[in-house]
Design a protein around this motif. Structure first.
Motif, PDB file in Angstrom:
ATOM      1  N   ASP A   1       0.832  -1.205   0.000  1.00 15.35           N
ATOM      2  CA  ASP A   1       0.000   0.000   0.000  1.00 15.35           C
ATOM      3  C   ASP A   1       0.870   1.259   0.000  1.00 15.35           C
ATOM      4  O   ASP A   1       0.597   2.209  -0.741  1.00 15.35           O
ATOM      5  N   ASP A   2       1.907   1.264   0.833  1.00 12.77           N
ATOM      6  CA  ASP A   2       2.832   2.404   0.859  1.00 12.77           C
ATOM      7  C   ASP A   2       3.523   2.569  -0.490  1.00 12.77           C
ATOM      8  O   ASP A   2       3.693   3.676  -0.984  1.00 12.77           O
ATOM      9  N   LEU A   3       3.940   1.442  -1.087  1.00 14.43           N
ATOM     10  CA  LEU A   3       4.630   1.483  -2.375  1.00 14.43           C
ATOM     11  C   LEU A   3       3.724   2.058  -3.455  1.00 14.43           C
ATOM     12  O   LEU A   3       4.166   2.811  -4.322  1.00 14.43           O
ATOM     13  N   ASN A   4       2.433   1.758  -3.376  1.00 18.07           N
ATOM     14  CA  ASN A   4       1.479   2.300  -4.351  1.00 18.07           C
ATOM     15  C   ASN A   4       1.388   3.821  -4.253  1.00 18.07           C
ATOM     16  O   ASN A   4       1.228   4.509  -5.260  1.00 18.07           O
ATOM     17  N   VAL A   5       1.472   4.353  -3.038  1.00 14.84           N
ATOM     18  CA  VAL A   5       1.460   5.810  -2.858  1.00 14.84           C
ATOM     19  C   VAL A   5       2.700   6.409  -3.516  1.00 14.84           C
ATOM     20  O   VAL A   5       2.608   7.385  -4.282  1.00 14.84           O
ATOM     21  N   ILE A   6       3.851   5.834  -3.252  1.00 18.16           N
ATOM     22  CA  ILE A   6       5.088   6.341  -3.862  1.00 18.16           C
ATOM     23  C   ILE A   6       5.024   6.202  -5.373  1.00 18.16           C
ATOM     24  O   ILE A   6       5.434   7.100  -6.103  1.00 18.16           O
ATOM     25  N   SER A   7       4.471   5.104  -5.857  1.00 21.57           N
ATOM     26  CA  SER A   7       4.325   4.902  -7.302  1.00 21.57           C
ATOM     27  C   SER A   7       3.526   6.036  -7.937  1.00 21.57           C
ATOM     28  O   SER A   7       3.888   6.565  -8.993  1.00 21.57           O
ATOM     29  N   SER A   8       2.434   6.432  -7.285  1.00 21.65           N
ATOM     30  CA  SER A   8       1.610   7.511  -7.845  1.00 21.65           C
ATOM     31  C   SER A   8       2.362   8.844  -7.849  1.00 21.65           C
ATOM     32  O   SER A   8       2.151   9.676  -8.726  1.00 21.65           O
ATOM     33  N   LEU A   9       3.248   9.044  -6.884  1.00 15.91           N
ATOM     34  CA  LEU A   9       3.996  10.303  -6.804  1.00 15.91           C
ATOM     35  C   LEU A   9       5.164  10.364  -7.788  1.00 15.91           C
ATOM     36  O   LEU A   9       5.599  11.453  -8.154  1.00 15.91           O
ATOM     37  N   VAL A  10       5.680   9.213  -8.205  1.00 17.88           N
ATOM     38  CA  VAL A  10       6.801   9.220  -9.161  1.00 17.88           C
ATOM     39  C   VAL A  10       6.345   8.970 -10.599  1.00 17.88           C
ATOM     40  O   VAL A  10       7.169   8.945 -11.511  1.00 17.88           O
ATOM     41  N   GLN A  11       5.037   8.795 -10.798  1.00 20.79           N
ATOM     42  CA  GLN A  11       4.545   8.626 -12.173  1.00 20.79           C
ATOM     43  C   GLN A  11       4.955   9.838 -12.995  1.00 20.79           C
ATOM     44  O   GLN A  11       4.817  10.976 -12.556  1.00 20.79           O
ATOM     45  N   ASP A  12       5.496   9.587 -14.162  1.00 20.79           N
ATOM     46  CA  ASP A  12       5.945  10.613 -15.110  1.00 20.79           C
ATOM     47  C   ASP A  12       7.230  11.315 -14.678  1.00 20.79           C
ATOM     48  O   ASP A  12       7.614  12.320 -15.280  1.00 20.79           O
ATOM     49  N   ALA A  13       7.901  10.801 -13.653  1.00 24.91           N
ATOM     50  CA  ALA A  13       9.216  11.342 -13.291  1.00 24.91           C
ATOM     51  C   ALA A  13      10.192  10.984 -14.403  1.00 24.91           C
ATOM     52  O   ALA A  13      10.092   9.926 -15.020  1.00 24.91           O
ATOM     53  N   VAL A  14      11.120  11.879 -14.674  1.00 20.01           N
ATOM     54  CA  VAL A  14      12.130  11.643 -15.699  1.00 20.01           C
ATOM     55  C   VAL A  14      13.512  11.715 -15.048  1.00 20.01           C
ATOM     56  O   VAL A  14      13.707  12.404 -14.053  1.00 20.01           O
ATOM     57  N   PHE A  15      14.447  10.972 -15.665  1.00 21.52           N
ATOM     58  CA  PHE A  15      15.813  10.986 -15.155  1.00 21.52           C
ATOM     59  C   PHE A  15      16.766  10.521 -16.247  1.00 21.52           C
ATOM     60  O   PHE A  15      16.406   9.680 -17.071  1.00 21.52           O
ATOM     61  N   PRO A  16      17.990  11.078 -16.274  1.00 23.64           N
ATOM     62  CA  PRO A  16      18.989  10.585 -17.216  1.00 23.64           C
ATOM     63  C   PRO A  16      19.464   9.205 -16.758  1.00 23.64           C
ATOM     64  O   PRO A  16      19.543   8.940 -15.548  1.00 23.64           O
ATOM     65  N   ALA A  17      19.778   8.349 -17.705  1.00 25.26           N
ATOM     66  CA  ALA A  17      20.263   7.005 -17.374  1.00 25.26           C
ATOM     67  C   ALA A  17      21.488   7.066 -16.466  1.00 25.26           C
ATOM     68  O   ALA A  17      21.725   6.148 -15.683  1.00 25.26           O
ATOM     69  N   SER A  18      22.225   8.159 -16.516  1.00 28.22           N
ATOM     70  CA  SER A  18      23.426   8.307 -15.682  1.00 28.22           C
ATOM     71  C   SER A  18      23.099   8.544 -14.212  1.00 28.22           C
ATOM     72  O   SER A  18      23.996   8.491 -13.361  1.00 28.22           O
ATOM     73  N   GLU A  19      21.835   8.783 -13.863  1.00 26.83           N
ATOM     74  CA  GLU A  19      21.454   9.085 -12.478  1.00 26.83           C
ATOM     75  C   GLU A  19      20.889   7.877 -11.738  1.00 26.83           C
ATOM     76  O   GLU A  19      20.053   8.006 -10.850  1.00 26.83           O
ATOM     77  N   MET A  20      21.361   6.687 -12.111  1.00 27.06           N
ATOM     78  CA  MET A  20      21.016   5.463 -11.386  1.00 27.06           C
ATOM     79  C   MET A  20      22.270   4.989 -10.666  1.00 27.06           C
ATOM     80  O   MET A  20      23.360   5.032 -11.239  1.00 27.06           O
ATOM     81  N   ARG A  21      22.118   4.540  -9.437  1.00 26.03           N
ATOM     82  CA  ARG A  21      23.246   4.018  -8.670  1.00 26.03           C
ATOM     83  C   ARG A  21      22.865   2.697  -8.016  1.00 26.03           C
ATOM     84  O   ARG A  21      21.835   2.594  -7.359  1.00 26.03           O
ATOM     85  N   TRP A  22      23.717   1.688  -8.194  1.00 31.07           N
ATOM     86  CA  TRP A  22      23.531   0.370  -7.601  1.00 31.07           C
ATOM     87  C   TRP A  22      24.743   0.111  -6.726  1.00 31.07           C
ATOM     88  O   TRP A  22      25.876   0.111  -7.203  1.00 31.07           O
ATOM     89  N   LYS A  23      24.493  -0.044  -5.424  1.00 35.84           N
ATOM     90  CA  LYS A  23      25.554  -0.328  -4.457  1.00 35.84           C
ATOM     91  C   LYS A  23      25.302  -1.720  -3.882  1.00 35.84           C
ATOM     92  O   LYS A  23      24.629  -1.872  -2.861  1.00 35.84           O
ATOM     93  N   PRO A  24      25.834  -2.749  -4.560  1.00 38.02           N
ATOM     94  CA  PRO A  24      25.540  -4.121  -4.128  1.00 38.02           C
ATOM     95  C   PRO A  24      25.995  -4.421  -2.700  1.00 38.02           C
ATOM     96  O   PRO A  24      25.319  -5.143  -1.969  1.00 38.02           O
ATOM     97  N   GLY A  25      27.129  -3.864  -2.280  1.00 40.69           N
ATOM     98  CA  GLY A  25      27.632  -4.114  -0.929  1.00 40.69           C
ATOM     99  C   GLY A  25      26.706  -3.592   0.155  1.00 40.69           C
ATOM    100  O   GLY A  25      26.666  -4.124   1.263  1.00 40.69           O
TER     101      GLY A  25
END
Length: 156
Positions: free
Chosen positions: A23-47
């Motif tokens: 339910d919480d995730l659905n709220v966040i989903s509605s708030l980020v709908q249509d958000a845009v970002f450059p592919a360079s603005e993703m970060r994955w920190k596996p550790g």
């Protein structure tokens, strides 16, 4: 006797929200709908088990949309307890590509574990294997007028 506060009485403030269930995730989903970002603005920190995006999201919650042009704000969307990240239709190493979020969905596999899928415009997707839902959305800049001066439209 006191009267309950009304939504309209609230002040405009930066968002700082967390999600620990669907339910919480659905709220966040509605708030980020249509958000845009450059592919360079993703970060994955596996550790650390973290995956983050720096988004330019539409301020859907803005009660002043009728008084001024639609606004966007930069926000960090952070996923914790991430074990694996996979993507489809997301160009690797192309920092000029702009991606657009359509929504977030959770598919449980072995409670509380599962997969969070970020569906992107143009048939792209990012799939996060998580131990549990632990997501935050935090505004990190002041709102600015959307460059298009319009809200995104979706054909029905």
């Amino acid at each position: 006797m006191s009267q309950d506060a009304r939504f309209e009485d609230g002040r405009e403030a930066p968002l700082n929200l967390g999600a620990l269930d669907v339910d919480d995730l659905n709220v966040i989903s509605s708030l980020v709908q249509d958000a845009v970002f450059p592919a360079s603005e993703m970060r994955w920190k596996p550790g650390k088990g973290q995956f983050a995006l720096l988004l330019n999201r539409v301020r859907w919650e803005d009660p002043g949309k009728t008084r001024h042009a639609p606004e966007r704000v930069q926000s960090v969307l952070m996923f914790n307890t991430v074990q694996r990240v996979a993507s489809q239709g997301v160009p690797k190493g192309d920092s000029d590509t702009i991606l657009s979020v359509l929504g977030l969905e959770f598919e449980e596999s072995n409670a509380p574990s599962g997969h969070i899928t970020l569906t992107l415009a143009g048939d792209g997707a990012i799939r996060l294997s998580v131990e549990a839902i632990e997501v935050t959305l935090k505004d990190v800049t002041r709102p600015y007028v959307a460059p298009s001066k319009k809200l995104p439209q979706h054909p029905v």
